[in-house]
Design an enzyme around this catalytic site. Sequence first.
Site, PDB file in Angstrom:
ATOM      1  N   ASP A  25     -26.824 -27.048  10.218  1.00 11.46           N
ATOM      2  CA  ASP A  25     -26.487 -25.807   9.526  1.00 11.46           C
ATOM      3  C   ASP A  25     -27.344 -25.696   8.261  1.00 11.46           C
ATOM      4  OD1 ASP A  25     -24.080 -23.626   9.448  1.00 11.46           O
ATOM      5  OD2 ASP A  25     -24.658 -24.218   7.419  1.00 11.46           O
ATOM      6  N   GLU A  85     -26.703 -19.305  11.258  1.00  8.68           N
ATOM      7  CA  GLU A  85     -27.641 -20.300  10.739  1.00  8.68           C
ATOM      8  C   GLU A  85     -27.361 -21.695  11.315  1.00  8.68           C
ATOM      9  OE1 GLU A  85     -24.323 -20.004   7.575  1.00  8.68           O
ATOM     10  OE2 GLU A  85     -25.262 -18.753   9.107  1.00  8.68           O
ATOM     11  N   ASN A 106     -29.321 -14.779   1.774  1.00 10.92           N
ATOM     12  CA  ASN A 106     -29.174 -13.357   2.117  1.00 10.92           C
ATOM     13  C   ASN A 106     -28.803 -12.525   0.893  1.00 10.92           C
ATOM     14  OD1 ASN A 106     -29.843 -13.262   4.868  1.00 10.92           O
ATOM     15  ND2 ASN A 106     -27.794 -13.910   5.488  1.00 10.92           N
ATOM     16  N   HIS A 126     -31.534  -9.597   3.667  1.00  8.89           N
ATOM     17  CA  HIS A 126     -31.402 -10.054   5.054  1.00  8.89           C
ATOM     18  C   HIS A 126     -32.751 -10.189   5.751  1.00  8.89           C
ATOM     19  CE1 HIS A 126     -27.001 -10.096   5.421  1.00  8.89           C
ATOM     20  NE2 HIS A 126     -27.024  -9.095   4.555  1.00  8.89           N
ATOM     21  N   ASP A 160     -33.826 -13.519   7.705  1.00 10.86           N
ATOM     22  CA  ASP A 160     -34.383 -13.625   9.056  1.00 10.86           C
ATOM     23  C   ASP A 160     -35.678 -14.434   9.042  1.00 10.86           C
ATOM     24  OD1 ASP A 160     -32.308 -12.164  10.075  1.00 10.86           O
ATOM     25  OD2 ASP A 160     -33.441 -10.309  10.351  1.00 10.86           O
TER      26      ASP A 160
END
Length: 301
Positions: free
Chosen positions: A178, A221, A186, A191, A195
């Site tokens: 993770d 994630e 973010n 965002h 990405d």
Amino acid sequence: MARILAKLIEGIGEAEAMVALYDPAGKILFANPSYRRTFFLDPIETPDWPTLMRRNHALRRGPVVSHDDFETWLSSSLSRRGKVPMLSIETDMHDGTWLHIVEQTFPDGHILFTALDITRLRQPERMLRLERDIALKMASTDPLTGISNRAHIMRYLDDRIAAVRTDSGTPTTAVVIDIDHFKQINDRFGHVAGDDVLRSFARTIRAGLRTCDAFGRIGGEEFLILFPGHGSDCAERALARIRDDMATRSLIADHPAYRVDFSAGLTQVRGCDTVSAVYARADRALYAAKSAGRGRLRLAS
């Protein structure tokens, strides 16, 4: 027997078919002259498969890569390569030829590559098969990162459980990873940057794995890595190397000083396991790693 073996080696050397053998890490152990001519290898070169593909792509030779992002294509290809006993695909080459490629993966992770030039087959039939191959690849690929999607990596985990059940002496370690503080990425950078981090993170992880290792995005994630033939000690060393590499990389182009770390939960796959049992153990170990302050690895009991 020696004469038969010598004749076999001579025949492979003279064959029009392209023949190569890769080790579990993806490095070429043997390639006949036809393979070396087709993929532009010098007589004594033994690179790994990603290096060979990158070099030929940069020089616009060898297989045609239609994807706009070569590294995404490479990650997607590695997510399938060496994960099934037999893989059959067709590809067009920059010189206009068309190859039918078969890769046979042995239980120890070695891959036997054979290919034939099928340019003379009828074009409509070739295109139908190509469209089929593309559809199958898309069905197993995470669209953002280009690695295995959840369904594909979980199917492979099920295969590894069956392999461990059949041969208890062959270990497999499962790792749930993770990205630490991903919500803050973010919130702070947006965002789009998030990405970008996911894509770059996936590429960095994939680059640190062997060809036979499986890597997929479970969701958000969170990612899953499977290390066939590796116990937890080897898996931990591999993750440590990846973490060291990650510490030197900037995953956000507009903020080069920002660094990304991860937490991981490891568990040994058992022959009596189910997919959900393996995932649950690794996930609990991941939770323990995050609770201990993140940036850590924990092994499930």
